[in-house]
Write an enzyme that holds these catalytic residues in place. Sequence first.
Site, mmCIF file in Angstrom:
data_model
loop_
_atom_site.group_PDB
_atom_site.id
_atom_site.type_symbol
_atom_site.label_atom_id
_atom_site.label_comp_id
_atom_site.label_asym_id
_atom_site.label_seq_id
_atom_site.Cartn_x
_atom_site.Cartn_y
_atom_site.Cartn_z
ATOM 1 C CB THR A 85 8.756 2.360 3.832
ATOM 2 O OG1 THR A 85 7.504 2.566 4.708
ATOM 3 C CG2 THR A 85 9.137 4.136 3.605
ATOM 4 C CG PHE A 101 -0.342 0.457 2.532
ATOM 5 C CD1 PHE A 101 0.127 -0.390 3.167
ATOM 6 C CD2 PHE A 101 -0.298 1.857 3.024
ATOM 7 C CE1 PHE A 101 0.747 -0.104 4.570
ATOM 8 C CE2 PHE A 101 -0.100 2.010 4.165
ATOM 9 C CZ PHE A 101 0.817 1.137 4.945
ATOM 10 C CE LYS A 102 4.708 1.345 4.761
ATOM 11 N NZ LYS A 102 4.425 -0.085 5.089
ATOM 12 C CG ASP A 103 3.799 1.035 -4.485
ATOM 13 O OD1 ASP A 103 4.996 1.194 -4.568
ATOM 14 O OD2 ASP A 103 3.377 -0.411 -4.951
#
Length: 453
Positions: A140, A107-109
Site C-alpha cells: 500500500t 494490485f494496490k495500484d
Amino acid sequence: MKYISTRGGCPATDFRGALMGGLAPDGGLYVPDVWPTLPQGFSPKTYIDTAEAVLSLFMDGFIDKPTLRTLLEKAYASFDVPEVAPLRKLDENLSVLELFHGPTIAFKDVALQLLGRLFDYELRKTGQKITILGATSGDTGSAAIEGCRHAQGAEIYILYPHERPSEVQRRQMTTVNAPNVHAVAVEGNFDDCQAIVKQLFADAAFRSSQNLSAVNSINWARIAAQVVYYVHTAYSYPQGVNFIVPTGNFGNVYAAYVAKKLGAPIRKLVVASNRNDILTRFFESGRMQKSEVEPSLSPSMDIQVSSNFERVLFDALGRDPEALKTCMADFTKQGSYNVPQKAFDVLLDIFTGIRCDDDDTLAAIACTQRDYGYTIDPHTAVAFHAYHEFKDSLEGPVVALACAHPAKFPDAVQKATGKRPPLPEALADLYERPEHFTVIPNSAEAVKKLILG
Ligand SMILES: *Cc1c(COP(=O)(O)O)cnc(C)c1O
C-alpha cells in the site's frame, strides 16, 4: 447515495465525505446505505467502460461522467497493458487475473492510481490541504506514494513495520525523493502501524487540524475502485465464476463481495490466508480470535486484524450497529468475539477460508512454474495452493488473483524455482536509488510529533 457508519454513531455522509474522511468519526467504516445494482443486460466493453459504470453508481453528485472518464483514462494510462487487469487462461477451469501491471507492480495500484486523482480533483476545487496517513505491510505504501505524490496540497506519511517489507517493497517507498513524501519505519509490526493510524484518526482535534485522510482499504473509494475488476471479469463468465483471493486486511475480497452485491455473476469467494490464519480459523468456527502476527513469505498478508471484515460482518448482522459494536468491543477487550449462528450462516454461504504455510507457498510457486510455465509471487501462490485444495468442491470456473509481480518478492521465487525473476524495465535501477526514511518508536505520540514537525 449516502454512506453510513457500521457503528451507527455519526451522521450519514456523501461520497466526498467518505473519500476525504476515510474512517468514520465514530471509529466505524463507511458503507453505502443501500446497495445499488448494475443495469439488466449490463455488458461492458473496455475496462474503462466498466470502471465508469461501476464508479458512477458510488459517486453520485461528486463528479460528472466525462470528468470521471478522463480521470480513469489518466489513472490507467500508467499501467503497462491496455487491458489494465488481463485475464490469462491457464487451463479449462483455471484462469489468473493479473493485477500487477501498475507502476509499483502490485494490485494496490489499481485503486491508488485513481484515489490520488480523486484527491487532486477535490483539492484543486476547494484549495484545501490534507495529510494522507497510511499504514502498510509493504505494498500500500509505495502504491499510495506513487498514486498521491502529485495530488495538489497533499502531505503523505506512510508507516511501515521496520525491517519487515521485502527490499523491493521498502525501496519503492524510500527512494521517492519528494518533499511531501515521508516513509516512516515503525519499530513494531503491521497491526501496530494500523493501530497508530486508527488512534490518530480517533483524535478529533488532531484529525481536523491536520485534515487527515486515509489511503488504507478502510477508505471506501479504494474498495470501489477494486470492485471494477471483479465486475469486469465476472461478466465474461455469464454462468458465474469463483474467485480465490489472497487476503490480509480483507479489502480485496470485500470488493469481490460488493461486486456480487451489485449483481455480478459471482459464486463462491475463497479467502486464502498465509500462516496468519485468523480468518481461516474464523470460517471454521464462527469465532474471531486474535493471535500473534508471524512473519511469512507473503508479508503483505501478515495481519491478524482484518479491518474490512467489519463491513461484511455489518451486513451479516442485518446491519445492526449495536450487534456490531458488541463484537468490536469484545475484540478490543479480550481479543476475540463470537458471531451469532444466523450471521455465520450468511457468511458461509458466500465465503470459504483456507490457510497456506510457507512450505505450501514454495510448493505452489514451483508446481505452477512446472505445470503452466507461469511464474507467480508468494501471495499469488497462496491462492494457487487454495485452488489445488478446493478445485473439486468449487462448482464452475475459477479465477485466482495474481496480486503482485514475482519480481517484487524475488527471494521466495528464487527459492522455489531456482530462478530470480527480473524487475520490469521501469524499475530496473531501483537498487541504485538513494533511500530516505525515518525510524521511530512504536507509539502514536511519536508519529504525531513527526507530523507536527
Ligand atoms: C495488500 C496485499 C494483499 C492483501 O490484500 P487485502 O486487501 O489487504 O486483503 C495480498 N497480496 C498482495 C501482494 C498485497 O499487496
